[in-house]
Design an enzyme around this catalytic site. Structure first.
Site, PDB file in Angstrom:
ATOM      1  N   TYR A 183       0.845  -1.195   0.000  1.00 42.90           N
ATOM      2  CA  TYR A 183       0.000   0.000   0.000  1.00 42.90           C
ATOM      3  C   TYR A 183       0.886   1.253   0.000  1.00 42.90           C
ATOM      4  CZ  TYR A 183      -3.809   3.123   1.453  1.00 42.90           C
ATOM      5  OH  TYR A 183      -4.735   4.146   1.522  1.00 42.90           O
ATOM      6  N   LYS A 187       1.026   4.067  -3.021  1.00 41.75           N
ATOM      7  CA  LYS A 187       0.580   5.451  -2.808  1.00 41.75           C
ATOM      8  C   LYS A 187       1.728   6.448  -3.052  1.00 41.75           C
ATOM      9  CE  LYS A 187      -3.758   4.804  -1.970  1.00 41.75           C
ATOM     10  NZ  LYS A 187      -4.814   5.413  -2.795  1.00 41.75           N
TER      11      LYS A 187
HETATM   12  N1  LIG Z   1      -9.900   5.156   4.795  1.00 40.62           N
HETATM   13  C1  LIG Z   1      -8.774   5.777   5.144  1.00 40.62           C
HETATM   14  O1  LIG Z   1      -8.463   5.925   6.334  1.00 40.62           O
HETATM   15  C2  LIG Z   1      -7.867   6.317   4.083  1.00 40.62           C
HETATM   16  C3  LIG Z   1      -6.729   7.014   4.467  1.00 40.62           C
HETATM   17  C4  LIG Z   1      -5.877   7.517   3.500  1.00 40.62           C
HETATM   18  C5  LIG Z   1      -6.173   7.318   2.171  1.00 40.62           C
HETATM   19  N2  LIG Z   1      -7.282   6.630   1.806  1.00 40.62           N
HETATM   20  C6  LIG Z   1      -7.533   6.451   0.375  1.00 40.62           C
HETATM   21  O2  LIG Z   1      -8.814   6.975   0.068  1.00 40.62           O
HETATM   22  C7  LIG Z   1      -9.379   6.259  -1.026  1.00 40.62           C
HETATM   23  C8  LIG Z   1     -10.746   5.747  -0.634  1.00 40.62           C
HETATM   24  O3  LIG Z   1     -10.601   4.929   0.506  1.00 40.62           O
HETATM   25  P1  LIG Z   1     -11.858   4.289   1.249  1.00 40.62           P
HETATM   26  O4  LIG Z   1     -11.492   4.168   2.659  1.00 40.62           O
HETATM   27  O5  LIG Z   1     -13.110   5.004   0.842  1.00 40.62           O
HETATM   28  O6  LIG Z   1     -11.823   2.823   0.610  1.00 40.62           O
HETATM   29  P2  LIG Z   1     -13.025   1.843   0.299  1.00 40.62           P
HETATM   30  O7  LIG Z   1     -12.440   0.471   0.329  1.00 40.62           O
HETATM   31  O8  LIG Z   1     -14.195   2.148   1.182  1.00 40.62           O
HETATM   32  O9  LIG Z   1     -13.409   2.217  -1.198  1.00 40.62           O
HETATM   33  C9  LIG Z   1     -12.613   1.866  -2.284  1.00 40.62           C
HETATM   34  C10 LIG Z   1     -13.524   1.659  -3.478  1.00 40.62           C
HETATM   35  O10 LIG Z   1     -12.699   1.331  -4.600  1.00 40.62           O
HETATM   36  C11 LIG Z   1     -13.366   0.329  -5.352  1.00 40.62           C
HETATM   37  N3  LIG Z   1     -12.394  -0.420  -6.147  1.00 40.62           N
HETATM   38  C12 LIG Z   1     -11.381  -1.213  -5.705  1.00 40.62           C
HETATM   39  N4  LIG Z   1     -10.747  -1.763  -6.742  1.00 40.62           N
HETATM   40  C13 LIG Z   1     -11.341  -1.302  -7.874  1.00 40.62           C
HETATM   41  C14 LIG Z   1     -11.143  -1.501  -9.254  1.00 40.62           C
HETATM   42  N5  LIG Z   1     -10.178  -2.320  -9.710  1.00 40.62           N
HETATM   43  N6  LIG Z   1     -11.949  -0.867 -10.123  1.00 40.62           N
HETATM   44  C15 LIG Z   1     -12.935  -0.036  -9.686  1.00 40.62           C
HETATM   45  N7  LIG Z   1     -13.183   0.184  -8.378  1.00 40.62           N
HETATM   46  C16 LIG Z   1     -12.399  -0.437  -7.488  1.00 40.62           C
HETATM   47  C17 LIG Z   1     -14.034  -0.542  -4.308  1.00 40.62           C
HETATM   48  O11 LIG Z   1     -15.094  -1.302  -4.888  1.00 40.62           O
HETATM   49  C18 LIG Z   1     -14.522   0.503  -3.308  1.00 40.62           C
HETATM   50  O12 LIG Z   1     -15.827   0.942  -3.597  1.00 40.62           O
HETATM   51  C19 LIG Z   1      -8.385   5.161  -1.366  1.00 40.62           C
HETATM   52  O13 LIG Z   1      -7.561   5.589  -2.401  1.00 40.62           O
HETATM   53  C20 LIG Z   1      -7.604   5.014  -0.092  1.00 40.62           C
HETATM   54  O14 LIG Z   1      -6.326   4.459  -0.311  1.00 40.62           O
HETATM   55  C21 LIG Z   1      -8.138   6.128   2.725  1.00 40.62           C
END
Ligand SMILES: NC(=O)c1ccc[n+]([C@@H]2O[C@H](COP(=O)([O-])OP(=O)(O)OC[C@H]3O[C@@H](n4cnc5c(N)ncnc54)[C@H](O)[C@@H]3O)[C@@H](O)[C@H]2O)c1
Length: 272
Positions: A183, A187
Protein backbone atom coordinates in the site's frame (compact mmCIF):
# COMPACT_ATOMS: atom_id res chain seq x y z
CA UNK A 1 -25.12 33.06 -2.07
CA UNK A 2 -22.60 30.77 -3.74
CA UNK A 3 -19.00 31.93 -3.99
CA UNK A 4 -17.90 31.93 -7.68
CA UNK A 5 -14.40 30.88 -6.60
CA UNK A 6 -15.72 27.57 -5.35
CA UNK A 7 -18.70 27.24 -7.70
CA UNK A 8 -18.95 23.78 -9.27
CA UNK A 9 -22.54 23.96 -10.53
CA UNK A 10 -23.13 22.43 -13.96
CA UNK A 11 -19.74 20.73 -14.12
CA UNK A 12 -19.16 17.01 -14.56
CA UNK A 13 -17.15 14.79 -12.21
CA UNK A 14 -15.89 11.25 -12.64
CA UNK A 15 -15.12 9.57 -9.35
CA UNK A 16 -13.40 6.19 -9.28
CA UNK A 17 -14.06 4.14 -6.17
CA UNK A 18 -17.14 6.25 -5.56
CA UNK A 19 -19.05 3.43 -3.88
CA UNK A 20 -16.48 3.29 -1.07
CA UNK A 21 -16.49 5.22 2.19
CA UNK A 22 -14.62 8.32 1.00
CA UNK A 23 -15.93 8.15 -2.56
CA UNK A 24 -19.58 8.06 -1.50
CA UNK A 25 -19.06 11.10 0.73
CA UNK A 26 -17.40 12.98 -2.13
CA UNK A 27 -20.05 11.95 -4.68
CA UNK A 28 -22.83 13.31 -2.49
CA UNK A 29 -20.90 16.48 -1.64
CA UNK A 30 -20.10 17.24 -5.29
CA UNK A 31 -23.66 16.48 -6.46
CA UNK A 32 -24.90 18.74 -3.66
CA UNK A 33 -22.83 21.54 -5.20
CA UNK A 34 -24.52 21.08 -8.57
CA UNK A 35 -22.08 18.70 -10.26
CA UNK A 36 -23.20 15.68 -12.26
CA UNK A 37 -21.24 12.77 -10.87
CA UNK A 38 -20.33 9.52 -12.61
CA UNK A 39 -18.93 6.82 -10.36
CA UNK A 40 -16.66 4.11 -11.81
CA UNK A 41 -16.51 1.19 -9.41
CA UNK A 42 -16.60 -2.59 -9.23
CA UNK A 43 -19.48 -2.26 -6.77
CA UNK A 44 -22.80 -0.81 -7.88
CA UNK A 45 -24.90 -1.20 -4.74
CA UNK A 46 -24.57 1.56 -2.11
CA UNK A 47 -23.37 0.43 1.30
CA UNK A 48 -25.90 0.48 4.13
CA UNK A 49 -24.33 3.60 5.60
CA UNK A 50 -24.63 5.51 2.29
CA UNK A 51 -28.28 6.62 2.31
CA UNK A 52 -27.51 9.99 0.68
CA UNK A 53 -25.66 8.23 -2.14
CA UNK A 54 -28.73 6.05 -2.76
CA UNK A 55 -30.85 9.22 -3.05
CA UNK A 56 -28.41 10.74 -5.55
CA UNK A 57 -28.48 7.55 -7.63
CA UNK A 58 -32.27 7.59 -7.58
CA UNK A 59 -32.63 11.23 -8.63
CA UNK A 60 -30.01 10.83 -11.38
CA UNK A 61 -27.50 13.45 -10.20
CA UNK A 62 -25.14 10.55 -9.50
CA UNK A 63 -24.66 7.57 -11.81
CA UNK A 64 -22.65 4.44 -11.32
CA UNK A 65 -20.88 2.54 -14.08
CA UNK A 66 -19.62 -0.92 -13.20
CA UNK A 67 -16.01 -0.68 -14.25
CA UNK A 68 -12.63 -2.11 -13.33
CA UNK A 69 -10.35 0.92 -13.39
CA UNK A 70 -7.37 -1.17 -14.45
CA UNK A 71 -9.19 -2.15 -17.66
CA UNK A 72 -8.66 0.50 -20.32
CA UNK A 73 -11.54 -0.73 -22.51
CA UNK A 74 -13.96 -0.58 -19.57
CA UNK A 75 -12.87 2.96 -18.66
CA UNK A 76 -13.20 4.07 -22.31
CA UNK A 77 -16.70 2.57 -22.47
CA UNK A 78 -17.74 4.36 -19.25
CA UNK A 79 -16.33 7.68 -20.50
CA UNK A 80 -18.22 7.31 -23.79
CA UNK A 81 -21.49 6.97 -21.84
CA UNK A 82 -20.67 10.00 -19.67
CA UNK A 83 -19.77 12.11 -22.72
CA UNK A 84 -22.97 11.31 -24.58
CA UNK A 85 -25.17 12.78 -21.85
CA UNK A 86 -22.97 15.18 -19.96
CA UNK A 87 -19.94 16.01 -22.13
CA UNK A 88 -16.23 15.85 -21.33
CA UNK A 89 -15.68 15.68 -17.55
CA UNK A 90 -14.28 18.70 -15.70
CA UNK A 91 -13.05 16.70 -12.71
CA UNK A 92 -11.54 13.25 -12.23
CA UNK A 93 -11.05 11.99 -8.68
CA UNK A 94 -9.09 8.73 -8.49
CA UNK A 95 -10.16 7.19 -5.18
CA UNK A 96 -10.42 3.50 -6.17
CA UNK A 97 -7.85 1.48 -4.27
CA UNK A 98 -7.30 -1.66 -2.29
CA UNK A 99 -5.39 -2.36 0.88
CA UNK A 100 -4.86 -5.59 2.77
CA UNK A 101 -8.13 -6.01 4.66
CA UNK A 102 -8.08 -6.60 8.44
CA UNK A 103 -8.91 -10.26 7.82
CA UNK A 104 -6.16 -10.74 5.20
CA UNK A 105 -4.31 -14.06 5.44
CA UNK A 106 -1.41 -13.96 7.88
CA UNK A 107 1.12 -14.35 5.05
CA UNK A 108 0.04 -11.02 3.48
CA UNK A 109 0.41 -8.99 6.67
CA UNK A 110 3.36 -10.78 8.18
CA UNK A 111 7.01 -9.70 8.27
CA UNK A 112 8.27 -7.72 5.27
CA UNK A 113 10.85 -10.39 4.47
CA UNK A 114 8.12 -12.92 3.71
CA UNK A 115 5.46 -10.82 1.96
CA UNK A 116 4.23 -12.83 -1.06
CA UNK A 117 4.89 -10.96 -4.28
CA UNK A 118 1.55 -11.86 -5.82
CA UNK A 119 -0.31 -9.95 -3.07
CA UNK A 120 2.10 -7.02 -3.43
CA UNK A 121 1.60 -6.97 -7.20
CA UNK A 122 -2.20 -7.07 -6.82
CA UNK A 123 -2.23 -3.99 -4.59
CA UNK A 124 0.24 -2.08 -6.76
CA UNK A 125 -1.68 -3.02 -9.91
CA UNK A 126 -5.02 -1.71 -8.66
CA UNK A 127 -3.66 1.37 -6.90
CA UNK A 128 -1.15 2.49 -9.54
CA UNK A 129 -2.35 1.08 -12.87
CA UNK A 130 -5.92 1.75 -11.71
CA UNK A 131 -5.00 5.44 -11.41
CA UNK A 132 -2.87 5.64 -14.55
CA UNK A 133 -5.61 4.24 -16.80
CA UNK A 134 -8.36 6.76 -15.84
CA UNK A 135 -5.73 9.52 -16.17
CA UNK A 136 -4.88 8.27 -19.69
CA UNK A 137 -8.48 7.97 -20.83
CA UNK A 138 -10.32 10.73 -18.95
CA UNK A 139 -7.34 13.04 -18.48
CA UNK A 140 -6.62 12.61 -22.19
CA UNK A 141 -10.18 13.74 -23.03
CA UNK A 142 -9.76 16.72 -20.69
CA UNK A 143 -6.48 17.69 -22.37
CA UNK A 144 -8.18 17.58 -25.79
CA UNK A 145 -10.93 19.80 -24.37
CA UNK A 146 -8.28 22.15 -22.95
CA UNK A 147 -9.43 22.10 -19.32
CA UNK A 148 -9.86 19.88 -16.29
CA UNK A 149 -8.75 18.99 -12.80
CA UNK A 150 -7.51 15.61 -11.60
CA UNK A 151 -7.24 14.65 -7.94
CA UNK A 152 -5.28 11.48 -7.16
CA UNK A 153 -6.09 10.19 -3.69
CA UNK A 154 -2.89 9.16 -1.94
CA UNK A 155 -2.30 8.42 1.72
CA UNK A 156 0.00 9.48 4.51
CA UNK A 157 1.39 5.96 4.15
CA UNK A 158 2.64 7.02 0.70
CA UNK A 159 4.39 10.03 2.21
CA UNK A 160 5.73 8.58 5.46
CA UNK A 161 6.29 5.10 6.72
CA UNK A 162 3.43 3.60 8.70
CA UNK A 163 4.03 3.78 12.45
CA UNK A 164 3.91 0.04 13.14
CA UNK A 165 3.30 0.94 16.80
CA UNK A 166 -0.31 1.68 15.85
CA UNK A 167 -0.73 -2.04 15.33
CA UNK A 168 0.94 -3.20 18.56
CA UNK A 169 -2.48 -4.24 19.81
CA UNK A 170 -2.66 -6.86 17.06
CA UNK A 171 0.74 -8.28 17.81
CA UNK A 172 -0.10 -8.28 21.53
CA UNK A 173 -3.20 -10.32 20.62
CA UNK A 174 -0.96 -12.87 18.91
CA UNK A 175 -1.24 -11.79 15.21
CA UNK A 176 2.05 -11.34 13.36
CA UNK A 177 0.68 -8.08 11.91
CA UNK A 178 2.71 -5.43 10.13
CA UNK A 179 1.11 -2.82 7.88
CA UNK A 180 2.26 -4.18 4.50
CA UNK A 181 4.63 -2.31 2.21
CA UNK A 182 2.48 -2.73 -0.93
CA UNK A 183 0.00 0.00 0.00
CA UNK A 184 2.83 2.40 0.93
CA UNK A 185 4.78 1.98 -2.31
CA UNK A 186 1.62 2.16 -4.41
CA UNK A 187 0.58 5.45 -2.81
CA UNK A 188 4.11 6.91 -3.12
CA UNK A 189 3.93 6.24 -6.84
CA UNK A 190 0.89 8.49 -7.09
CA UNK A 191 2.83 11.49 -5.79
CA UNK A 192 5.13 11.33 -8.78
CA UNK A 193 2.40 10.36 -11.24
CA UNK A 194 0.75 13.61 -10.15
CA UNK A 195 3.92 15.64 -10.69
CA UNK A 196 4.58 13.96 -14.05
CA UNK A 197 1.09 14.73 -15.35
CA UNK A 198 0.99 18.25 -13.89
CA UNK A 199 3.98 19.16 -16.06
CA UNK A 200 2.90 17.03 -19.02
CA UNK A 201 -0.53 18.70 -19.25
CA UNK A 202 0.25 22.08 -17.66
CA UNK A 203 -0.08 24.03 -20.90
CA UNK A 204 -3.18 22.14 -21.96
CA UNK A 205 -5.28 23.40 -19.07
CA UNK A 206 -5.39 20.19 -17.02
CA UNK A 207 -4.30 20.56 -13.41
CA UNK A 208 -3.25 17.44 -11.48
CA UNK A 209 -2.88 17.25 -7.71
CA UNK A 210 -2.64 14.65 -4.97
CA UNK A 211 -4.93 14.61 -1.95
CA UNK A 212 -3.30 12.90 1.02
CA UNK A 213 -5.80 11.96 3.71
CA UNK A 214 -5.07 9.94 6.83
CA UNK A 215 -7.00 7.86 9.30
CA UNK A 216 -10.67 8.12 8.36
CA UNK A 217 -12.91 7.00 11.18
CA UNK A 218 -14.67 3.77 10.26
CA UNK A 219 -15.53 1.75 13.37
CA UNK A 220 -11.91 0.66 13.88
CA UNK A 221 -11.03 -1.35 17.01
CA UNK A 222 -10.83 0.80 20.16
CA UNK A 223 -7.14 -0.02 20.66
CA UNK A 224 -6.35 1.36 17.20
CA UNK A 225 -8.43 4.51 17.75
CA UNK A 226 -6.63 5.12 21.05
CA UNK A 227 -3.15 4.58 19.60
CA UNK A 228 -3.99 6.82 16.64
CA UNK A 229 -5.33 9.60 18.87
CA UNK A 230 -2.21 9.48 21.04
CA UNK A 231 0.03 10.01 17.95
CA UNK A 232 -2.20 12.58 16.20
CA UNK A 233 -1.58 16.31 16.80
CA UNK A 234 -5.35 16.89 16.61
CA UNK A 235 -5.84 13.92 18.93
CA UNK A 236 -8.34 12.04 16.78
CA UNK A 237 -9.19 10.24 13.58
CA UNK A 238 -10.65 12.22 10.70
CA UNK A 239 -14.35 12.37 9.94
CA UNK A 240 -14.88 11.44 6.29
CA UNK A 241 -16.65 14.78 5.70
CA UNK A 242 -13.38 16.57 6.49
CA UNK A 243 -11.98 15.57 3.07
CA UNK A 244 -14.69 17.44 1.18
CA UNK A 245 -13.27 20.98 1.49
CA UNK A 246 -9.94 19.92 0.00
CA UNK A 247 -11.59 18.27 -3.01
CA UNK A 248 -13.93 21.22 -3.62
CA UNK A 249 -10.87 23.49 -3.52
CA UNK A 250 -8.87 21.33 -5.96
CA UNK A 251 -11.89 20.91 -8.26
CA UNK A 252 -12.79 24.58 -8.40
CA UNK A 253 -11.34 27.78 -9.81
CA UNK A 254 -10.13 28.63 -6.29
CA UNK A 255 -7.12 26.40 -7.09
CA UNK A 256 -6.54 27.67 -10.66
CA UNK A 257 -2.77 28.14 -10.03
CA UNK A 258 -2.34 24.91 -8.04
CA UNK A 259 -0.93 21.95 -9.93
CA UNK A 260 1.57 19.21 -9.09
CA UNK A 261 0.84 19.78 -5.40
CA UNK A 262 0.07 17.44 -2.56
CA UNK A 263 -2.70 18.65 -0.26
CA UNK A 264 -2.20 16.87 3.05
CA UNK A 265 -5.30 16.42 5.21
CA UNK A 266 -3.86 14.46 8.10
CA UNK A 267 -4.69 16.33 11.30
CA UNK A 268 -1.01 17.30 11.54
CA UNK A 269 0.29 13.71 11.49
CA UNK A 270 3.17 14.65 9.17
CA UNK A 271 4.01 17.82 11.10
CA UNK A 272 6.24 16.07 13.60
N1 LIG B 1 -9.90 5.16 4.79
C1 LIG B 1 -8.77 5.78 5.14
O1 LIG B 1 -8.46 5.93 6.33
C2 LIG B 1 -7.87 6.32 4.08
C3 LIG B 1 -6.73 7.01 4.47
C4 LIG B 1 -5.88 7.52 3.50
C5 LIG B 1 -6.17 7.32 2.17
N2 LIG B 1 -7.28 6.63 1.81
C6 LIG B 1 -7.53 6.45 0.38
O2 LIG B 1 -8.81 6.98 0.07
C7 LIG B 1 -9.38 6.26 -1.03
C8 LIG B 1 -10.75 5.75 -0.63
O3 LIG B 1 -10.60 4.93 0.51
P1 LIG B 1 -11.86 4.29 1.25
O4 LIG B 1 -11.49 4.17 2.66
O5 LIG B 1 -13.11 5.00 0.84
O6 LIG B 1 -11.82 2.82 0.61
P2 LIG B 1 -13.02 1.84 0.30
O7 LIG B 1 -12.44 0.47 0.33
O8 LIG B 1 -14.19 2.15 1.18
O9 LIG B 1 -13.41 2.22 -1.20
C9 LIG B 1 -12.61 1.87 -2.28
C10 LIG B 1 -13.52 1.66 -3.48
O10 LIG B 1 -12.70 1.33 -4.60
C11 LIG B 1 -13.37 0.33 -5.35
N3 LIG B 1 -12.39 -0.42 -6.15
C12 LIG B 1 -11.38 -1.21 -5.71
N4 LIG B 1 -10.75 -1.76 -6.74
C13 LIG B 1 -11.34 -1.30 -7.87
C14 LIG B 1 -11.14 -1.50 -9.25
N5 LIG B 1 -10.18 -2.32 -9.71
N6 LIG B 1 -11.95 -0.87 -10.12
C15 LIG B 1 -12.93 -0.04 -9.69
N7 LIG B 1 -13.18 0.18 -8.38
C16 LIG B 1 -12.40 -0.44 -7.49
C17 LIG B 1 -14.03 -0.54 -4.31
O11 LIG B 1 -15.09 -1.30 -4.89
C18 LIG B 1 -14.52 0.50 -3.31
O12 LIG B 1 -15.83 0.94 -3.60
C19 LIG B 1 -8.38 5.16 -1.37
O13 LIG B 1 -7.56 5.59 -2.40
C20 LIG B 1 -7.60 5.01 -0.09
O14 LIG B 1 -6.33 4.46 -0.31
C21 LIG B 1 -8.14 6.13 2.73
Amino acid sequence: MSDPLFDLAGRVAVLTGGMGQLGAELAVALAGRGMRVAILDLETEPRETAAALRTGLEDGTIRVHRCDVTDRGAVEAALALVEVDWGVPDLLVNAAAIDSPPDAPASEVGPFEDVPLDSLERVVHVNVVGTVVPCQVIGGAMARAGRGSIVNVGSVYGLLSPDQGLYDFRREAGDAFFKPVAYSISKSALLNLTRYLATYWGRRGVRVNTLTPHGIENAQPAAFVEAFAARSPLGRLMDVSEAVGAVVFLASDASSYVTGANLVVDGGWSAW
